[in-house]
Design a protein around this motif. Structure first.
Motif, short mmCIF file in Angstrom:
data_model
loop_
_atom_site.label_atom_id
_atom_site.label_comp_id
_atom_site.label_asym_id
_atom_site.label_seq_id
_atom_site.Cartn_x
_atom_site.Cartn_y
_atom_site.Cartn_z
N LEU A 1 0.85 -1.19 0.00
CA LEU A 1 0.00 0.00 0.00
C LEU A 1 0.88 1.24 0.00
N ASN A 2 0.72 2.07 -1.02
CA ASN A 2 1.46 3.32 -1.12
C ASN A 2 0.47 4.45 -1.36
N CYS A 3 0.30 5.27 -0.34
CA CYS A 3 -0.60 6.42 -0.44
C CYS A 3 0.16 7.70 -0.12
N CYS A 4 1.44 7.74 -0.42
CA CYS A 4 2.27 8.89 -0.09
C CYS A 4 1.77 10.15 -0.81
N GLY A 5 1.83 11.27 -0.10
CA GLY A 5 1.44 12.53 -0.71
C GLY A 5 -0.04 12.75 -0.84
N CYS A 6 -0.85 11.90 -0.21
CA CYS A 6 -2.30 12.13 -0.19
C CYS A 6 -2.59 13.13 0.94
N THR A 7 -2.50 14.39 0.64
CA THR A 7 -2.52 15.42 1.68
C THR A 7 -3.89 15.62 2.31
N GLN A 8 -4.94 15.05 1.70
CA GLN A 8 -6.29 15.14 2.28
C GLN A 8 -6.69 13.89 3.04
N LEU A 9 -5.87 12.87 2.99
CA LEU A 9 -6.21 11.59 3.62
C LEU A 9 -6.18 11.72 5.13
N GLN A 10 -7.30 11.44 5.78
CA GLN A 10 -7.42 11.64 7.21
C GLN A 10 -7.22 10.39 8.03
N SER A 11 -7.34 9.23 7.39
CA SER A 11 -7.16 7.98 8.14
C SER A 11 -6.95 6.83 7.16
N LEU A 12 -6.38 5.75 7.68
CA LEU A 12 -6.31 4.49 6.95
C LEU A 12 -7.43 3.59 7.46
N PRO A 13 -7.86 2.63 6.66
CA PRO A 13 -8.91 1.72 7.13
C PRO A 13 -8.51 1.03 8.43
N GLU A 14 -9.47 0.87 9.31
CA GLU A 14 -9.20 0.31 10.64
C GLU A 14 -8.69 -1.13 10.59
N ASN A 15 -9.28 -1.92 9.74
CA ASN A 15 -8.90 -3.34 9.68
C ASN A 15 -7.96 -3.58 8.50
N LEU A 16 -6.69 -3.39 8.74
CA LEU A 16 -5.70 -3.60 7.68
C LEU A 16 -5.52 -5.10 7.44
N PRO A 17 -5.36 -5.50 6.18
CA PRO A 17 -5.16 -6.92 5.88
C PRO A 17 -3.89 -7.46 6.53
#
Length: 199
Positions: free
Chosen positions: A97-113
């Motif tokens: 999972l690469n979400c680098c630079g998502c400046t609006q992202l407030q959280s990751l999903p609670e239940n990560l695989p």
């Protein structure tokens, strides 16, 4: 104009690389394994993704504010530098999972695989916390997450931890014994690092 823009039927297609000026992607073939629509700066919507898909690269899509439901067989997700506020539930097969630079992202999903081996969320400046991390995570990179207050308990087999520039973090969690690389340059609020002499 490329074939996909002309909506040609490509029933045997397994890999698709989208030209950068595309504004809309039509229905995708059910045989598709890899979709690369990176840097499509005018793309604001993804169609339904085929269940066969294993790799999705949509990083740099400056107008893409949300992702559709992700296929159950997806292994790699690269969605960095998109104006995403959240991610959909992650499939149980996801490894990268690469979400680098998502400046609006407030959280990751609670239940990560539990299959996740790599999480890269550098520059997600709206992230305040991370969920519980998968047991066999190998690499965590959260550099320059300036509002990240705390890193959760680290998995035993984590080998790489990079959190440089996380100026709000006061203390790192206990470091796992298999850690090989640690970087926390510019973490100006950290007073001490627990058990670093034993790693």
């Amino acid at each position: 104009m490329c074939l996909i823009c002309k909506k040609k039927s490509l029933k045997n297609l397994t890999e698709l690389y989208i030209c950068k000026n595309v504004k809309k992607i039509p229905q995708l073939p059910q045989t598709l394994i890899k979709l690369d629509c990176s840097d499509c700066i005018n793309l604001d919507f993804l169609p339904e993704l085929p269940q066969s898909l294993k790799t999705l690269d949509c990083h740099g899509c400056k107008k893409l504010q949300s992702l559709p439901p992700l296929p159950n067989k997806l292994i790699t997700l690269w969605c960095g530098e998109c104006p995403l506020r959240s991610l959909p539930p992650l499939p149980p097969t996801l490894e990268y999972l690469n979400c680098c630079g998502c400046t609006q992202l407030q959280s990751l999903p609670e239940n990560l695989p539990q299959t996740l081996e790599t999480i890269i969320c550098d520059g997600c400046i709206q992230l305040h916390s991370l969920p519980d991390l998968p047991l066999y995570l190998d690499r965590l990179a959260c550099n320059n997450c300036i509002h990240l207050i705390k890193i959760p308990k680290l998995p035993l087999y984590l080998r790489i931890l990079s959190c440089s520039g996380c100026s709000a973090i006061i203390c790192l969690p206990k470091l796992p014994q298999y850690l090989k690389r640690l970087s926390y340059i510019g973490c100006t609020s950290i007073i001490y690092t627990p058990n670093i002499h034993r790693v």
